[in-house]
Design a protein around this motif. Structure first.
Motif, mmCIF file in Angstrom:
data_model
loop_
_atom_site.group_PDB
_atom_site.id
_atom_site.type_symbol
_atom_site.label_atom_id
_atom_site.label_comp_id
_atom_site.label_asym_id
_atom_site.label_seq_id
_atom_site.Cartn_x
_atom_site.Cartn_y
_atom_site.Cartn_z
ATOM 1 N N ALA A 54 5.770 13.743 3.920
ATOM 2 C CA ALA A 54 6.649 12.764 3.284
ATOM 3 C C ALA A 54 6.366 11.361 3.798
ATOM 4 C CB ALA A 54 8.109 13.135 3.526
ATOM 5 N N ARG A 55 6.228 11.237 5.122
ATOM 6 C CA ARG A 55 5.972 9.925 5.723
ATOM 7 C C ARG A 55 4.591 9.399 5.331
ATOM 8 N NH1 ARG A 55 8.321 10.561 10.034
ATOM 9 N NH2 ARG A 55 9.997 9.071 9.683
ATOM 10 N N TYR A 56 3.614 10.279 5.261
ATOM 11 C CA TYR A 56 2.265 9.884 4.864
ATOM 12 C C TYR A 56 2.278 9.248 3.470
ATOM 13 C CZ TYR A 56 -2.519 10.587 3.118
ATOM 14 O OH TYR A 56 -3.752 10.424 2.544
ATOM 15 N N PHE A 57 2.906 9.927 2.507
ATOM 16 C CA PHE A 57 2.950 9.398 1.145
ATOM 17 C C PHE A 57 3.717 8.079 1.081
ATOM 18 C CE2 PHE A 57 1.308 13.384 -0.370
ATOM 19 C CZ PHE A 57 0.818 13.121 -1.638
ATOM 20 N N ILE A 58 4.872 8.028 1.724
ATOM 21 C CA ILE A 58 5.693 6.825 1.663
ATOM 22 C C ILE A 58 4.976 5.646 2.314
ATOM 23 C CG2 ILE A 58 7.822 5.751 2.480
ATOM 24 C CD1 ILE A 58 8.231 7.594 0.108
ATOM 25 N N GLU A 59 4.346 5.870 3.455
ATOM 26 C CA GLU A 59 3.651 4.773 4.134
ATOM 27 C C GLU A 59 2.486 4.231 3.310
ATOM 28 O OE1 GLU A 59 2.604 6.220 7.988
ATOM 29 O OE2 GLU A 59 4.612 5.860 8.830
ATOM 30 N N VAL A 60 1.789 5.122 2.610
ATOM 31 C CA VAL A 60 0.699 4.670 1.739
ATOM 32 C C VAL A 60 1.235 3.728 0.667
ATOM 33 C CG1 VAL A 60 -0.912 5.424 -0.051
ATOM 34 C CG2 VAL A 60 -0.843 6.608 2.144
ATOM 35 N N TRP A 61 2.368 4.092 0.074
ATOM 36 C CA TRP A 61 2.943 3.275 -1.004
ATOM 37 C C TRP A 61 3.620 2.015 -0.469
ATOM 38 C CZ3 TRP A 61 2.480 3.275 -6.161
ATOM 39 C CH2 TRP A 61 1.879 4.387 -6.758
ATOM 40 N N GLU A 62 4.171 2.072 0.720
ATOM 41 C CA GLU A 62 4.836 0.893 1.282
ATOM 42 C C GLU A 62 3.846 -0.143 1.792
ATOM 43 O OE1 GLU A 62 8.220 0.012 1.635
ATOM 44 O OE2 GLU A 62 8.460 1.602 0.132
ATOM 45 N N ASN A 63 2.601 0.246 1.971
ATOM 46 C CA ASN A 63 1.571 -0.673 2.474
ATOM 47 C C ASN A 63 1.172 -1.657 1.376
ATOM 48 O OD1 ASN A 63 -0.666 -1.975 3.488
ATOM 49 N ND2 ASN A 63 -1.727 -0.108 4.129
ATOM 50 N N PRO A 64 1.400 -2.962 1.551
ATOM 51 C CA PRO A 64 1.057 -3.942 0.521
ATOM 52 C C PRO A 64 -0.430 -3.941 0.168
ATOM 53 C CG PRO A 64 2.461 -4.930 2.197
ATOM 54 C CD PRO A 64 2.035 -3.590 2.728
ATOM 55 N N ALA A 65 -1.279 -3.526 1.107
ATOM 56 C CA ALA A 65 -2.724 -3.539 0.861
ATOM 57 C C ALA A 65 -3.133 -2.520 -0.187
ATOM 58 C CB ALA A 65 -3.479 -3.280 2.169
ATOM 59 N N THR A 66 -2.336 -1.474 -0.358
ATOM 60 C CA THR A 66 -2.716 -0.427 -1.303
ATOM 61 C C THR A 66 -1.745 -0.288 -2.476
ATOM 62 O OG1 THR A 66 -1.571 1.186 0.102
ATOM 63 C CG2 THR A 66 -3.952 0.961 0.404
ATOM 64 N N ARG A 67 -0.518 -0.807 -2.355
ATOM 65 C CA ARG A 67 0.483 -0.533 -3.385
ATOM 66 C C ARG A 67 0.096 -1.071 -4.759
ATOM 67 N NH1 ARG A 67 6.240 -3.052 -2.584
ATOM 68 N NH2 ARG A 67 5.993 -1.986 -0.592
#
Length: 209
Positions: A105-118
Protein backbone atom coordinates in the motif's frame (compact mmCIF):
# COMPACT_ATOMS: atom_id res chain seq x y z
CA UNK A 1 32.22 9.97 -66.24
CA UNK A 2 29.72 7.17 -66.39
CA UNK A 3 26.28 7.19 -64.76
CA UNK A 4 27.26 4.31 -62.48
CA UNK A 5 30.25 6.25 -61.14
CA UNK A 6 28.11 9.14 -59.96
CA UNK A 7 25.22 7.09 -58.56
CA UNK A 8 24.74 7.43 -54.79
CA UNK A 9 25.41 4.44 -52.56
CA UNK A 10 22.27 2.47 -51.75
CA UNK A 11 20.70 3.34 -48.39
CA UNK A 12 20.11 0.66 -45.80
CA UNK A 13 16.42 -0.06 -45.52
CA UNK A 14 14.75 1.46 -42.48
CA UNK A 15 17.68 3.69 -41.58
CA UNK A 16 17.60 7.47 -42.09
CA UNK A 17 20.32 9.28 -44.07
CA UNK A 18 23.59 9.75 -42.21
CA UNK A 19 23.21 13.53 -41.93
CA UNK A 20 19.82 13.00 -40.36
CA UNK A 21 21.03 10.29 -37.99
CA UNK A 22 23.84 12.62 -36.88
CA UNK A 23 21.42 15.49 -36.21
CA UNK A 24 23.04 16.20 -32.88
CA UNK A 25 24.18 14.49 -29.68
CA UNK A 26 21.47 12.78 -27.73
CA UNK A 27 19.01 12.60 -30.62
CA UNK A 28 17.48 9.41 -29.24
CA UNK A 29 17.07 10.96 -25.80
CA UNK A 30 15.48 14.08 -27.31
CA UNK A 31 12.99 11.92 -29.16
CA UNK A 32 12.16 10.00 -26.00
CA UNK A 33 11.65 13.17 -23.97
CA UNK A 34 9.53 14.68 -26.74
CA UNK A 35 7.44 11.51 -26.92
CA UNK A 36 6.82 11.54 -23.18
CA UNK A 37 5.76 15.19 -23.31
CA UNK A 38 3.50 14.64 -26.34
CA UNK A 39 1.77 11.63 -24.82
CA UNK A 40 1.34 13.51 -21.52
CA UNK A 41 -0.18 16.56 -23.21
CA UNK A 42 -2.23 14.96 -25.99
CA UNK A 43 -2.89 11.41 -24.87
CA UNK A 44 -2.21 8.30 -26.89
CA UNK A 45 -4.82 8.75 -29.63
CA UNK A 46 -3.90 12.33 -30.53
CA UNK A 47 -0.15 11.80 -30.49
CA UNK A 48 1.55 10.92 -33.78
CA UNK A 49 5.06 9.89 -34.73
CA UNK A 50 5.20 12.98 -36.96
CA UNK A 51 4.27 15.19 -34.01
CA UNK A 52 6.90 13.58 -31.80
CA UNK A 53 9.51 14.08 -34.51
CA UNK A 54 8.56 17.74 -34.90
CA UNK A 55 8.79 18.32 -31.15
CA UNK A 56 12.21 16.64 -31.06
CA UNK A 57 13.49 18.55 -34.11
CA UNK A 58 14.14 15.45 -36.22
CA UNK A 59 12.59 13.68 -39.18
CA UNK A 60 9.91 11.06 -38.53
CA UNK A 61 12.19 8.44 -40.14
CA UNK A 62 14.61 8.86 -37.25
CA UNK A 63 11.84 8.13 -34.74
CA UNK A 64 10.99 4.94 -36.62
CA UNK A 65 14.67 4.04 -36.79
CA UNK A 66 15.17 4.25 -33.04
CA UNK A 67 11.82 3.01 -31.79
CA UNK A 68 9.77 1.43 -34.58
CA UNK A 69 6.02 1.84 -34.27
CA UNK A 70 3.98 4.32 -32.27
CA UNK A 71 3.21 1.58 -29.74
CA UNK A 72 6.92 0.96 -29.26
CA UNK A 73 7.59 4.68 -28.81
CA UNK A 74 4.85 4.76 -26.19
CA UNK A 75 6.32 1.77 -24.38
CA UNK A 76 9.75 3.41 -24.29
CA UNK A 77 8.20 6.64 -22.98
CA UNK A 78 6.37 4.74 -20.23
CA UNK A 79 9.59 2.93 -19.29
CA UNK A 80 11.26 6.32 -19.02
CA UNK A 81 8.41 7.54 -16.81
CA UNK A 82 8.70 4.55 -14.51
CA UNK A 83 12.51 4.62 -14.41
CA UNK A 84 12.67 6.41 -11.02
CA UNK A 85 10.27 3.81 -9.59
CA UNK A 86 12.10 0.90 -8.04
CA UNK A 87 10.88 -2.59 -9.01
CA UNK A 88 9.36 -3.25 -5.57
CA UNK A 89 12.07 -4.84 -3.43
CA UNK A 90 10.62 -2.81 -0.57
CA UNK A 91 7.34 -4.66 -0.97
CA UNK A 92 8.90 -8.09 -0.77
CA UNK A 93 11.58 -7.10 1.74
CA UNK A 94 13.71 -9.95 3.05
CA UNK A 95 11.16 -12.56 2.05
CA UNK A 96 9.02 -12.14 5.17
CA UNK A 97 5.32 -11.67 4.46
CA UNK A 98 4.66 -10.00 7.80
CA UNK A 99 3.40 -6.53 6.95
CA UNK A 100 3.53 -7.10 3.17
CA UNK A 101 0.07 -5.54 2.79
CA UNK A 102 1.22 -2.31 4.41
CA UNK A 103 4.42 -2.25 2.35
CA UNK A 104 2.52 -2.70 -0.90
CA UNK A 105 0.00 0.00 0.00
CA UNK A 106 2.77 2.43 0.95
CA UNK A 107 4.77 1.58 -2.18
CA UNK A 108 1.86 2.45 -4.49
CA UNK A 109 0.88 5.59 -2.60
CA UNK A 110 4.45 6.91 -2.44
CA UNK A 111 4.89 6.41 -6.19
CA UNK A 112 1.77 8.49 -6.86
CA UNK A 113 2.54 11.13 -4.23
CA UNK A 114 5.98 11.75 -5.77
CA UNK A 115 5.73 14.89 -7.96
CA UNK A 116 8.50 13.53 -10.21
CA UNK A 117 6.32 10.65 -11.37
CA UNK A 118 2.70 11.69 -10.74
CA UNK A 119 2.14 13.87 -13.83
CA UNK A 120 3.55 11.26 -16.18
CA UNK A 121 1.66 8.45 -14.47
CA UNK A 122 -1.55 10.43 -14.91
CA UNK A 123 -0.86 10.69 -18.63
CA UNK A 124 -0.14 6.97 -18.86
CA UNK A 125 -3.30 6.02 -16.99
CA UNK A 126 -5.50 8.34 -19.04
CA UNK A 127 -4.12 6.83 -22.22
CA UNK A 128 -4.58 3.30 -20.88
CA UNK A 129 -8.22 4.00 -19.99
CA UNK A 130 -9.06 4.96 -23.57
CA UNK A 131 -6.77 2.89 -25.80
CA UNK A 132 -6.05 -0.83 -25.73
CA UNK A 133 -2.48 -0.51 -27.02
CA UNK A 134 -1.65 1.84 -24.16
CA UNK A 135 -3.42 -0.44 -21.68
CA UNK A 136 -1.40 -3.41 -22.92
CA UNK A 137 1.88 -1.57 -22.39
CA UNK A 138 0.86 -0.59 -18.87
CA UNK A 139 -0.24 -4.13 -18.01
CA UNK A 140 3.06 -5.54 -19.23
CA UNK A 141 5.18 -3.06 -17.29
CA UNK A 142 3.19 -3.39 -14.06
CA UNK A 143 3.35 -7.16 -14.35
CA UNK A 144 7.10 -7.14 -14.88
CA UNK A 145 7.98 -4.50 -12.28
CA UNK A 146 5.67 -5.41 -9.43
CA UNK A 147 3.37 -8.39 -9.69
CA UNK A 148 5.85 -11.08 -10.73
CA UNK A 149 8.24 -10.08 -7.93
CA UNK A 150 5.54 -10.10 -5.28
CA UNK A 151 3.95 -13.33 -6.51
CA UNK A 152 7.31 -15.10 -6.42
CA UNK A 153 7.48 -14.58 -2.65
CA UNK A 154 3.96 -15.76 -1.79
CA UNK A 155 3.72 -19.25 -0.29
CA UNK A 156 -0.03 -19.58 -0.80
CA UNK A 157 -2.28 -21.00 -3.55
CA UNK A 158 -2.73 -18.89 -6.72
CA UNK A 159 0.04 -16.37 -5.89
CA UNK A 160 -0.14 -14.45 -9.17
CA UNK A 161 -3.91 -14.05 -8.91
CA UNK A 162 -3.51 -12.75 -5.37
CA UNK A 163 -0.84 -10.27 -6.43
CA UNK A 164 -3.04 -9.08 -9.30
CA UNK A 165 -6.00 -8.70 -6.95
CA UNK A 166 -3.96 -6.60 -4.55
CA UNK A 167 -2.59 -4.46 -7.38
CA UNK A 168 -6.07 -3.95 -8.85
CA UNK A 169 -7.21 -2.64 -5.45
CA UNK A 170 -4.42 -0.05 -5.45
CA UNK A 171 -4.91 0.87 -9.10
CA UNK A 172 -8.56 1.54 -8.35
CA UNK A 173 -7.55 3.85 -5.52
CA UNK A 174 -5.07 5.62 -7.83
CA UNK A 175 -7.76 6.22 -10.47
CA UNK A 176 -10.30 7.56 -7.96
CA UNK A 177 -7.80 9.65 -5.99
CA UNK A 178 -5.49 11.02 -8.67
CA UNK A 179 -7.32 10.75 -12.00
CA UNK A 180 -11.01 11.33 -11.19
CA UNK A 181 -10.27 13.06 -7.85
CA UNK A 182 -13.27 11.76 -5.96
CA UNK A 183 -13.72 13.32 -2.52
CA UNK A 184 -13.04 12.67 0.28
CA UNK A 185 -10.54 10.11 -1.03
CA UNK A 186 -8.68 12.71 -3.12
CA UNK A 187 -7.81 14.82 -0.07
CA UNK A 188 -7.38 12.09 2.55
CA UNK A 189 -3.96 11.89 4.19
CA UNK A 190 -1.85 9.22 2.44
CA UNK A 191 -1.01 7.53 5.74
CA UNK A 192 -4.70 7.13 6.50
CA UNK A 193 -5.19 5.38 3.16
CA UNK A 194 -2.30 3.05 3.90
CA UNK A 195 -3.71 2.28 7.35
CA UNK A 196 -7.16 1.47 5.99
CA UNK A 197 -6.07 -0.53 2.96
CA UNK A 198 -3.14 -2.53 4.39
CA UNK A 199 -5.22 -5.21 6.19
CA UNK A 200 -7.18 -5.97 3.02
CA UNK A 201 -4.01 -6.31 0.95
CA UNK A 202 -2.49 -8.48 3.64
CA UNK A 203 -5.51 -10.80 3.42
CA UNK A 204 -5.32 -10.93 -0.37
CA UNK A 205 -1.66 -11.85 -0.28
CA UNK A 206 -1.32 -14.19 2.66
CA UNK A 207 -4.69 -15.64 3.75
CA UNK A 208 -4.41 -19.41 3.17
CA UNK A 209 -8.06 -19.43 2.12
Amino acid sequence: MTGSASAPAPRRRGRPPRAQADSGPGARQRILEAARAEFAERGYDKTSVRGIAKAAGVDAALVHHYFGTKDEVFEAAVEMTLEPVQPAPAVVGDGSLDGVGERMARYFIEVWENPATRAQLLAVFRSALTHEAAAKVLRTLVLRRVLERVAAELKVPAPRFRAELAASHMVGIAVLRYVIKVEPLASTDPEEIVRMVAPTLQRYLTDPG
